[in-house]
Enzyme design. Structure first.
Site, PDB file in Angstrom:
ATOM      1  N   TYR A 150       0.808  -1.214   0.000  1.00  0.00           N
ATOM      2  CA  TYR A 150       0.000   0.000   0.000  1.00  0.00           C
ATOM      3  C   TYR A 150       0.848   1.274   0.000  1.00  0.00           C
ATOM      4  CZ  TYR A 150      -4.544  -2.200   0.764  1.00  0.00           C
ATOM      5  OH  TYR A 150      -5.701  -2.914   0.622  1.00  0.00           O
ATOM      6  N   LYS A 217       1.676 -13.484   6.492  1.00  0.00           N
ATOM      7  CA  LYS A 217       1.829 -14.554   5.493  1.00  0.00           C
ATOM      8  C   LYS A 217       3.320 -14.870   5.355  1.00  0.00           C
ATOM      9  CE  LYS A 217      -0.524 -16.374   2.849  1.00  0.00           C
ATOM     10  NZ  LYS A 217      -1.060 -17.760   2.939  1.00  0.00           N
ATOM     11  N   ASP A 271      -4.478 -16.503   6.383  1.00  0.00           N
ATOM     12  CA  ASP A 271      -5.674 -17.214   5.919  1.00  0.00           C
ATOM     13  C   ASP A 271      -6.348 -17.977   7.057  1.00  0.00           C
ATOM     14  OD1 ASP A 271      -3.134 -18.145   5.394  1.00  0.00           O
ATOM     15  OD2 ASP A 271      -3.764 -19.644   3.953  1.00  0.00           O
ATOM     16  N   ASP A 295      -6.258  -4.282   6.142  1.00  0.00           N
ATOM     17  CA  ASP A 295      -7.372  -3.746   5.369  1.00  0.00           C
ATOM     18  C   ASP A 295      -8.446  -4.814   5.224  1.00  0.00           C
ATOM     19  OD1 ASP A 295      -8.906  -2.095   3.865  1.00  0.00           O
ATOM     20  OD2 ASP A 295      -7.670  -2.167   2.063  1.00  0.00           O
TER      21      ASP A 295
END
Ligand code: NAI
Length: 408
Positions: A150, A217, A271, A295
């Site tokens: 971002y 992640k 996840d 986000d």
């Protein structure tokens, strides 16, 4: 006489009884929700502190209204006032359409270095929720606000810059990508990760929370998201001594029960977090995460407890804090006095907490809970609640104000 908020040399915020606080009313439904939100916050402060404290609201220009009047979407003067007053409330701002115009929200966050986006997520019955037990959701997301994909460092497919970078990657780093690739950079640093995770941990201790989960992640992106995990653990364990415990220690030494005054630091793959917050939300408390994960998870969690119309938010830095409704300008209902003001009002409650006026913040949250439970609500909720009666945004704000006075 009103006065400026200041910060002393050890970082403590010094708040006078009559602080000057900036506000941006915002575009679209900003004009619908702000007057009621301001009234509720003023009523709470007056009632809780027996008129001994009062906010002096200072209007600042931004967005479409500012553009019409000054030709500038976000005048430098606005940023200067926000910087000098240190605390601001903000309604939603439309992102101007057109190449090369950056989101005003991003500009505010960058310029004021508001590095932590904080989103508390809890359930207010009887707000309709897709979950069987939404009351088990009580989390606070700390999202890093300045880095990650971002950061806005990217180049279009076929551009001179991406061709240059593709050449460099091939020649120097043995990385042969298709020539048509668009490219983006994902910067993540130990310094910026650590200040975010430290803030999340401080919040956990100050609010008697049980755990901080690093959401990442790192199994796939070893050096960026994996770095976030590693630096997160480092700062949590270095900064808080014995009071911060790992999950291993929790089971080895404390039989899985978090002792009073302690917080567990742990990590989960992103996840897995999305599955867990649906299946076992009671196991999550504070979530600290990089920008992109944050986000996604913030909005997913807001949906779990009934949507963006009620989810509050704050963007906080070392020297400045901005509290804002998390939804957008809702052009479809703007100016119709139909919008739900709760997101703005509950963001205001976060601001009162930040000022150290926790009793007023709690009073606002209780009044919102009572008003929602009363069943006279704005159309976004009334349409989905059996037996509910539809009221306007203005009326609903007044109902919250009445609950506040009755309950304080
Ligand atoms: P949006 O949040 O404005 O609207 C999405 C849907 O939710 C609409 O159907 C709207 O009516 C409804 N909604 C939103 N807030 C509501 C409330 N308080 N009460 C009742 N219903 C509500 O998102 P959208 O349409 O994607 O964006 C519109 C504009 O807002 C864009 O210019 C966007 O850039 C901007 N925006 C600004 C944000 C901010 O300032 N923090 C955040 C998100 C979008």
């Amino acid at each position: 006489m009103s006065a400026h908020i200041s910060i002393d040399s050890d970082g403590t915020w010094l708040v006078p009884d009559n602080p000057k606080i900036a506000f941006i009313q915002g575009d679209g439904i900003g004009t619908d929700i702000w007057p009621g939100a301001r009234m509720v916050l003023d009523t709470a402060v007056a009632a809780v502190f027996s008129n001994q404290k009062k906010i002096d609201w200072v209007p600042v220009a931004a967005g479409a209204d500012s553009f019409e009047r000054t030709g500038k979407w976000l005048p430098e003067e606005t940023l200067e006032t926000m910087r000098s007053l240190k605390v601001a409330m903000k309604g939603p701002l439309a992102t101007p359409v057109g190449d090369g115009i950056r989101s005003l929200n991003v500009q505010i966050r960058r310029t004021l270095d508001l590095y932590a986006c904080i989103r508390p997520v809890r359930y207010y019955p009887p707000v309709p929720s897709p979950m069987k037990h939404p009351e088990q959701v009580d989390m606070v997301v700390f999202r890093e606000n300045t880095e990650d994909v971002y950061a806005g460092i990217e180049w279009a497919s076929g551009s001179r810059e991406s061709r240059q970078l593709l050449g460099l990657l091939k020649t120097h780093l043995d990385c042969d990508l298709p020539g048509s690739c668009a490219l983006g950079v994902k910067p993540m640093s130990p310094e910026k990760t650590k200040r975010l995770v430290k803030k999340a941990c401080e919040y956990a201790f100050e609010n008697n929370r049980k755990s901080v989960t690093l959401m990442h992640k790192g199994n796939i992106m070893k050096f960026t998201e994996g770095g976030f995990r590693r630096w997160g653990y480092e700062t949590a364990l270095e900064s808080f001594g014995d009071r911060m415990i790992t999950e291993d220690l929790l089971y080895e030494k404390y039989e899985g029960i978090v002792p009073d005054g302690h917080v567990v630091i742990r990590d989960r793959i992103a996840d897995m977090v999305f599955a867990d917050v649906l299946l076992k939300p009671e196991q999550y408390d504070i979530i600290a995460c990089p920008n992109l994960n944050g986000d996604y998870i913030s909005d997913a969690l807001a949906a779990q407890v009934g949507g963006l119309g009620i989810a509050p938010g704050a963007n906080i830095g070392q020297a400045c804090a901005v509290f804002e409704a998390t939804h957008g300008t809702a052009p479809d209902i703007a100016g119709k006095d139909m919008a739900n003001p709760c997101s703005m009002i509950l963001s205001g409650a976060m601001m009162l907490d930040h000022l150290g006026w926790h009793t007023a913040g709690d009073a606002v949250r209780k009044a919102v809970a009572r008003a929602l439970a009363g069943g006279r609500v704005t159309p976004d909720l009334a349409g989905r609640l059996t037996g509910a009666k539809e009221v306007s945004c203005t009326r609903f704000s007044h109902i919250i104000g009445e609950k506040l006075v009755a309950g304080s």
